[in-house]
Design a protein around this motif. Structure first.
Motif, PDB file in Angstrom:
ATOM      1  N   ARG A  57       9.966  -5.356  -2.559  1.00 14.52           N
ATOM      2  CA  ARG A  57       9.060  -6.402  -2.101  1.00 14.52           C
ATOM      3  C   ARG A  57       8.273  -5.981  -0.862  1.00 14.52           C
ATOM      4  O   ARG A  57       8.057  -6.780   0.050  1.00 14.52           O
ATOM      5  CB  ARG A  57       9.820  -7.700  -1.839  1.00 14.52           C
ATOM      6  CG  ARG A  57      10.458  -8.268  -3.096  1.00 14.52           C
ATOM      7  CD  ARG A  57      11.149  -9.585  -2.852  1.00 14.52           C
ATOM      8  NE  ARG A  57      11.722 -10.107  -4.080  1.00 14.52           N
ATOM      9  CZ  ARG A  57      12.395 -11.252  -4.159  1.00 14.52           C
ATOM     10  NH1 ARG A  57      12.564 -11.989  -3.063  1.00 14.52           N
ATOM     11  NH2 ARG A  57      12.886 -11.665  -5.307  1.00 14.52           N
ATOM     12  N   THR A  58       7.876  -4.725  -0.845  1.00 14.62           N
ATOM     13  CA  THR A  58       7.051  -4.205   0.238  1.00 14.62           C
ATOM     14  C   THR A  58       6.212  -3.063  -0.290  1.00 14.62           C
ATOM     15  O   THR A  58       6.512  -2.503  -1.361  1.00 14.62           O
ATOM     16  CB  THR A  58       7.916  -3.729   1.423  1.00 14.62           C
ATOM     17  OG1 THR A  58       7.070  -3.411   2.528  1.00 14.62           O
ATOM     18  CG2 THR A  58       8.729  -2.504   1.059  1.00 14.62           C
ATOM     19  N   GLU A  59       5.165  -2.712   0.415  1.00 13.69           N
ATOM     20  CA  GLU A  59       4.307  -1.624  -0.016  1.00 13.69           C
ATOM     21  C   GLU A  59       5.019  -0.279   0.162  1.00 13.69           C
ATOM     22  O   GLU A  59       5.850  -0.120   1.057  1.00 13.69           O
ATOM     23  CB  GLU A  59       2.997  -1.640   0.771  1.00 13.69           C
ATOM     24  CG  GLU A  59       1.979  -0.592   0.343  1.00 13.69           C
ATOM     25  CD  GLU A  59       1.726  -0.607  -1.156  1.00 13.69           C
ATOM     26  OE1 GLU A  59       1.806   0.467  -1.760  1.00 13.69           O
ATOM     27  OE2 GLU A  59       1.464  -1.696  -1.724  1.00 13.69           O
TER      28      GLU A  59
ATOM     29  N   GLN B  78       9.127  -2.933   7.308  1.00 10.43           N
ATOM     30  CA  GLN B  78       8.908  -1.720   6.537  1.00 10.43           C
ATOM     31  C   GLN B  78       9.658  -0.543   7.146  1.00 10.43           C
ATOM     32  O   GLN B  78      10.246   0.275   6.424  1.00 10.43           O
ATOM     33  CB  GLN B  78       7.414  -1.397   6.474  1.00 10.43           C
ATOM     34  CG  GLN B  78       6.582  -2.389   5.685  1.00 10.43           C
ATOM     35  CD  GLN B  78       5.100  -2.058   5.763  1.00 10.43           C
ATOM     36  OE1 GLN B  78       4.563  -1.822   6.846  1.00 10.43           O
ATOM     37  NE2 GLN B  78       4.444  -2.049   4.618  1.00 10.43           N
TER      38      GLN B  78
ATOM     39  N   ARG C 138       7.919  -1.365  -5.322  1.00 11.99           N
ATOM     40  CA  ARG C 138       7.181  -2.571  -4.912  1.00 11.99           C
ATOM     41  C   ARG C 138       7.855  -3.825  -5.450  1.00 11.99           C
ATOM     42  O   ARG C 138       7.951  -4.842  -4.752  1.00 11.99           O
ATOM     43  CB  ARG C 138       5.743  -2.501  -5.414  1.00 11.99           C
ATOM     44  CG  ARG C 138       4.884  -1.446  -4.726  1.00 11.99           C
ATOM     45  CD  ARG C 138       3.446  -1.514  -5.207  1.00 11.99           C
ATOM     46  NE  ARG C 138       2.610  -0.511  -4.566  1.00 11.99           N
ATOM     47  CZ  ARG C 138       2.191   0.603  -5.175  1.00 11.99           C
ATOM     48  NH1 ARG C 138       2.510   0.841  -6.446  1.00 11.99           N
ATOM     49  NH2 ARG C 138       1.455   1.478  -4.517  1.00 11.99           N
ATOM     50  N   ARG C 139       8.355  -3.736  -6.686  1.00 12.82           N
ATOM     51  CA  ARG C 139       8.935  -4.924  -7.312  1.00 12.82           C
ATOM     52  C   ARG C 139      10.262  -5.300  -6.668  1.00 12.82           C
ATOM     53  O   ARG C 139      10.498  -6.471  -6.341  1.00 12.82           O
ATOM     54  CB  ARG C 139       9.140  -4.682  -8.808  1.00 12.82           C
ATOM     55  CG  ARG C 139       9.762  -5.875  -9.524  1.00 12.82           C
ATOM     56  CD  ARG C 139       9.779  -5.691 -11.019  1.00 12.82           C
ATOM     57  NE  ARG C 139      10.355  -6.851 -11.679  1.00 12.82           N
ATOM     58  CZ  ARG C 139      10.479  -6.972 -12.996  1.00 12.82           C
ATOM     59  NH1 ARG C 139      10.029  -5.996 -13.793  1.00 12.82           N
ATOM     60  NH2 ARG C 139      11.016  -8.054 -13.517  1.00 12.82           N
ATOM     61  N   PHE C 140      11.140  -4.311  -6.477  1.00 14.65           N
ATOM     62  CA  PHE C 140      12.477  -4.626  -5.997  1.00 14.65           C
ATOM     63  C   PHE C 140      12.584  -4.564  -4.472  1.00 14.65           C
ATOM     64  O   PHE C 140      13.423  -5.247  -3.887  1.00 14.65           O
ATOM     65  CB  PHE C 140      13.499  -3.668  -6.639  1.00 14.65           C
ATOM     66  CG  PHE C 140      13.652  -3.881  -8.124  1.00 14.65           C
ATOM     67  CD1 PHE C 140      14.399  -4.940  -8.610  1.00 14.65           C
ATOM     68  CD2 PHE C 140      13.031  -3.045  -9.023  1.00 14.65           C
ATOM     69  CE1 PHE C 140      14.539  -5.155  -9.972  1.00 14.65           C
ATOM     70  CE2 PHE C 140      13.157  -3.237 -10.385  1.00 14.65           C
ATOM     71  CZ  PHE C 140      13.908  -4.303 -10.868  1.00 14.65           C
TER      72      PHE C 140
END
Length: 206
Positions: A26-28, A179, A22-24
């Motif tokens: 930047r998506t679920e 995604q 999620r952090r790197f």
């Protein structure tokens, strides 16, 4: 409705991996990853090994063709998550417009004759299995599909009949385009096996 247990019921290695993604990224985290990593020793890891073998193991069918077979099965099983995911993965191997043309069932299909015949059989197998006849199989064989290649394609479809139902059962929705692209790059690079942190560091089924 998305099942809360599958959203947050994974063991610590999976939760750490999800937080990193999620952090790197930047998506679920994709829904299928949550399903595969939930009690992974019991379900996810054995299933992912089967999928890796069917989708990336030695085969008469190219990777793109197998992804198109998976997309077709998912369409007729009405699984929005798998349709979006595997359409995107197929498009990581051949141009997206060629994937669309292959799935359109038109006269200008870019698929090999063998793959086109197999795709037609796959669609009928999923949509109307009671309507299949020996003549349908004969048509595929007449296109040059060997018995081994026939079995390989049917193994892909059989697995996706299971996967589609699992993803629909937990309420997984279609991926957004961004995604799907991220997921396709991940699968192209690493394949379908359970990620090593989960595979090797989890305690096992509870």
């Amino acid at each position: 409705m998305w099942l809360d247990a599958v959203e947050s019921g994974q063991e610590l290695p999976a939760r750490i991996m999800f937080a990193t993604m999620r952090r790197f990224g930047r998506t679920e985290v994709p829904a299928v990853m949550k399903v595969v990593c939930y009690r992974n020793r019991y379900f996810g890891t054995p299933l992912s090994d089967l999928i890796q073998d069917a989708m990336r193991g030695p085969s008469f069918w190219t990777v793109a063709e197998r992804e198109i077979f998976a997309t077709r099965a998912s369409q007729f099983n009405e699984c929005p998550f798998c349709v979006s995911a595997h359409h995107g993965i197929a498009a990581a191997y051949i141009a997206e417009n060629l994937v669309d043309e292959a799935l359109a069932d038109g006269d200008d299909s870019p698929l090999r004759p063998e793959a086109g015949a197999m795709l037609e059989f796959v669609g009928k197998m999923v949509r109307d299995p009671d309507g299949l006849s020996p003549g349908d199989a004969d048509k595929v064989r007449a296109a040059g599909v060997t018995a081994e290649a026939f079995d390989e394609a049917l193994w892909v479809v059989t697995l996706f009949n299971v996967i589609n139902r699992a993803m629909n059962a937990v309420g997984a929705e279609a991926l957004e385009a961004s995604q799907a692209q991220i997921g396709a790059r991940f699968i192209k690079a690493f394949g379908y096996r359970t990620p090593p942190p989960v595979r090797y560091l989890s305690r096992g089924a509870r």
